[in-house]
Design an enzyme around this catalytic site. Sequence first.
Site, PDB file in Angstrom:
ATOM      1  N   ASP A 161       0.823  -1.215   0.000  1.00 19.02           N
ATOM      2  CA  ASP A 161       0.000   0.000   0.000  1.00 19.02           C
ATOM      3  C   ASP A 161       0.853   1.259   0.000  1.00 19.02           C
ATOM      4  O   ASP A 161       0.324   2.368  -0.101  1.00 19.02           O
ATOM      5  CB  ASP A 161      -0.931   0.020   1.217  1.00 19.02           C
ATOM      6  CG  ASP A 161      -2.183  -0.819   1.000  1.00 19.02           C
ATOM      7  OD1 ASP A 161      -2.453  -1.178  -0.157  1.00 19.02           O
ATOM      8  OD2 ASP A 161      -2.883  -1.117   1.984  1.00 19.02           O
TER       9      ASP A 161
ATOM     10  N   LYS B  32       3.519   1.996   2.463  1.00 16.26           N
ATOM     11  CA  LYS B  32       3.865   2.487   3.796  1.00 16.26           C
ATOM     12  C   LYS B  32       5.321   2.947   3.864  1.00 16.26           C
ATOM     13  O   LYS B  32       5.621   4.040   4.344  1.00 16.26           O
ATOM     14  CB  LYS B  32       3.602   1.380   4.833  1.00 16.26           C
ATOM     15  CG  LYS B  32       2.153   0.931   4.893  1.00 16.26           C
ATOM     16  CD  LYS B  32       1.932  -0.173   5.908  1.00 16.26           C
ATOM     17  CE  LYS B  32       2.615  -1.460   5.535  1.00 16.26           C
ATOM     18  NZ  LYS B  32       2.099  -2.036   4.270  1.00 16.26           N
TER      19      LYS B  32
ATOM     20  N   ASP C 109       7.268   1.678  10.850  1.00 16.49           N
ATOM     21  CA  ASP C 109       6.760   1.100   9.602  1.00 16.49           C
ATOM     22  C   ASP C 109       6.459  -0.365   9.887  1.00 16.49           C
ATOM     23  O   ASP C 109       7.369  -1.152  10.148  1.00 16.49           O
ATOM     24  CB  ASP C 109       7.808   1.238   8.497  1.00 16.49           C
ATOM     25  CG  ASP C 109       7.322   0.641   7.182  1.00 16.49           C
ATOM     26  OD1 ASP C 109       6.102   0.585   6.972  1.00 16.49           O
ATOM     27  OD2 ASP C 109       8.172   0.235   6.371  1.00 16.49           O
TER      28      ASP C 109
ATOM     29  N   ASN D 272      -3.788   6.244  -0.625  1.00 14.40           N
ATOM     30  CA  ASN D 272      -2.518   6.434  -1.325  1.00 14.40           C
ATOM     31  C   ASN D 272      -2.634   6.068  -2.807  1.00 14.40           C
ATOM     32  O   ASN D 272      -3.619   5.463  -3.238  1.00 14.40           O
ATOM     33  CB  ASN D 272      -1.443   5.576  -0.654  1.00 14.40           C
ATOM     34  CG  ASN D 272      -0.042   5.954  -1.066  1.00 14.40           C
ATOM     35  OD1 ASN D 272       0.202   7.083  -1.522  1.00 14.40           O
ATOM     36  ND2 ASN D 272       0.890   5.031  -0.924  1.00 14.40           N
TER      37      ASN D 272
ATOM     38  N   GLY E 107       5.820 -41.303  30.436  1.00 11.93           N
ATOM     39  CA  GLY E 107       6.459 -42.073  29.375  1.00 11.93           C
ATOM     40  C   GLY E 107       5.462 -42.375  28.277  1.00 11.93           C
ATOM     41  O   GLY E 107       4.263 -42.072  28.382  1.00 11.93           O
ATOM     42  N   LEU E 108       5.932 -42.967  27.205  1.00 10.46           N
ATOM     43  CA  LEU E 108       5.081 -43.290  26.071  1.00 10.46           C
ATOM     44  C   LEU E 108       4.015 -44.315  26.446  1.00 10.46           C
ATOM     45  O   LEU E 108       4.161 -45.067  27.431  1.00 10.46           O
ATOM     46  CB  LEU E 108       5.926 -43.840  24.919  1.00 10.46           C
ATOM     47  CG  LEU E 108       6.889 -42.861  24.240  1.00 10.46           C
ATOM     48  CD1 LEU E 108       7.848 -43.620  23.335  1.00 10.46           C
ATOM     49  CD2 LEU E 108       6.117 -41.814  23.456  1.00 10.46           C
TER      50      LEU E 108
ATOM     51  N   GLY F 210       5.030 -49.043  30.199  1.00 10.63           N
ATOM     52  CA  GLY F 210       4.969 -49.824  31.428  1.00 10.63           C
ATOM     53  C   GLY F 210       4.656 -48.994  32.658  1.00 10.63           C
ATOM     54  O   GLY F 210       4.824 -49.457  33.791  1.00 10.63           O
ATOM     55  N   LYS F 211       4.155 -47.783  32.457  1.00 10.29           N
ATOM     56  CA  LYS F 211       3.895 -46.878  33.586  1.00 10.29           C
ATOM     57  C   LYS F 211       2.879 -47.483  34.562  1.00 10.29           C
ATOM     58  O   LYS F 211       3.136 -47.543  35.776  1.00 10.29           O
ATOM     59  CB  LYS F 211       3.367 -45.527  33.068  1.00 10.29           C
ATOM     60  CG  LYS F 211       4.294 -44.792  32.136  1.00 10.29           C
ATOM     61  CD  LYS F 211       3.712 -43.456  31.696  1.00 10.29           C
ATOM     62  CE  LYS F 211       2.407 -43.618  30.916  1.00 10.29           C
ATOM     63  NZ  LYS F 211       2.569 -44.418  29.676  1.00 10.29           N
TER      64      LYS F 211
ATOM     65  N   SER G 258       1.415 -37.738  29.986  1.00 10.66           N
ATOM     66  CA  SER G 258       1.782 -36.338  30.256  1.00 10.66           C
ATOM     67  C   SER G 258       2.915 -35.888  29.340  1.00 10.66           C
ATOM     68  O   SER G 258       4.052 -35.710  29.779  1.00 10.66           O
ATOM     69  CB  SER G 258       2.160 -36.125  31.725  1.00 10.66           C
ATOM     70  OG  SER G 258       3.090 -37.075  32.183  1.00 10.66           O
TER      71      SER G 258
END
Length: 638
Positions: A44, A46, A119, A174, A477-478, A482-483, A551
Amino acid sequence: MSDTLEQESAYQVDALIAEDIDAYLELHQHKTLLRFITCGSVDDGKSTLIGRLLYDSKMIFEDQLAALEADSKRVGTQGQEIDFALLVDGLAAEREQGITIDVAYRFFSTEKRKFIVADTPGHEQYTRNMVTGASTADLAVILIDARKGVLTQTRRHSYLAHLIGIRNIVLAVNKMDLVGYDQAVFDTIVADYRAFADSIGIERFVPMPISGFKGDNITTLSPNTPWYSGPALMEHLETVELDQVSDQARPFRMPVQWVNRPNLDFRGFSGLIGSGTVKPGDAVRVLPSGKTSTVTRVVAFDGDLEQGVAGQSVTLTFADEIDCSRGDVIAAADAPPQAADQFEATIVWMADEEMLPGRPYWLKLGTQTVTANIQAPKYQVNVNTMEHLAAKTLELNAIGVANLSTDRNLVFEPYADNRGLGGFILIDKITNATVAAGMLHFSLRRAQNVHWQPTDMSREHHAAIKNQKPAVLWFTGLSGAGKSTIANIVEKKLARMNRHTFLLDGDNVRHGLNKDLGFTDADRVENIRRVGEVAKLMTDAGLIVITAFISPFRAERDMVRKMMAPGEFVEIHIDTSLADAEARDVKGLYAKARRGDLKNFTGIDSPYEPPEDPEIRIDTTNMTPEQAADLIIARLIP
């Protein structure tokens, strides 16, 4: 004799020069300063407009002008001797693409006023940079290409400028030279913009037909627009009224930046006066503590002042020894700001990653830094229609309204009343990147109406009657690591030792407490937040809490850690590789994720961020679940 006369004459000339310099410096010292931005859509004009302002105000040195002319020839400006945009587009990437990417600040001055102009970029992906430039501006020049009319970015930037509190707006239509200086084109654009401005609450703006390329109506009125009777742009910038006087009329506010203690005989509190005035003898209140005292000295760089005013950096000394430190706000004793920990706010999201409701972010407001949790947005604003849209999160450049809570009281005033005590930024705790800017509307009634109810039975008592130290054993853990298996064995072994425990398992919790949550990143964050709050209550009851959750995000695990008393949070990383976890795949979840039947599955199409320094790390490739449980208990109960 002749030498003496010449020497006296030289002294007189030097005196006159020195007098002129002093007068010049005196004149410039007392000029007002206008900060303004130029914004609008891409291309435009500026940067060209700012370059023209710098050129016409004689703020370009000869060497800069020579370099500019050389660059203009090298870039190959179409028939134009000087490409004014090159004065501002300083980045190599900007010059190569012919666009503005970053915010460029330039200083210039006229006989009547000093200016700092920003600007700002036009591309939607750089809207965050526009917000940065607008945050300190007194005026916005909204540029519109006369050939294109009002565009989406015109609306977006106008809405943001109004939202941020800029009340002086110039609508600069402008490139009028490219439409033959047609008044009908100008009038149509002004009418379209006025309809939009009315819809967002812009009460007034000054429309101007200009050409940054040709210089029409920039510093003087152009003969090419005899139908235009308004001011030239420079005339308007030099005469527009500022809000600096009203800043002094407001109640006194000064955020404390640091405690000034150069020696044992001096203790003062330094900061920038945000509003109002202060002088020795004034009664002040320090917030959020509410302690009061009287100002004994107002000290500036050059010595003591009779009075400090808005915009000055000063050091205050008090008659009383009261606690005051960085982040506190010193205010007029009889008109203090508010302090609360829950708010409604407008948030402009500025990060590529979407906002995660419930995730803790640093909130920085003035000199205050607190931890804030953002709730799911009440709505998102469509900047084209001003429609309020339902939203669960905010993505890059989205604007929404949401509630937030902080971990301690925040001294504030509504942004509409005080930009300094109402505007904030959000910072990601892991990357330290600024992810959002926001404006506080008001504190929530619950912030004043909900208080901690004291109880007679302390958490120490609950732990003592159980003969144990509360703790949170946080297994992460994934899926398939085994969590749950190890956590279950740990609880059984602790039970045999007469320890009072409770196991919170990820799958079990989702059957009740968190049954309304899915598996998007935002829902995962809320899942852990709720579990953390429950775990905290259980430690208050004196229990050893065992949790088994994927988590996946460090930020949420760190959030839960900070909920607990020091030493009570024990992070246990069940460190199993993705290949091993997927090979087990007891529940068949990895297979579903690989087929695309299960979205947002950790390790496949959703990230897992392993702990960087867990208290306990279990490598399941080297030990059985029984051995892992024994190791954990040995670490917990030596």
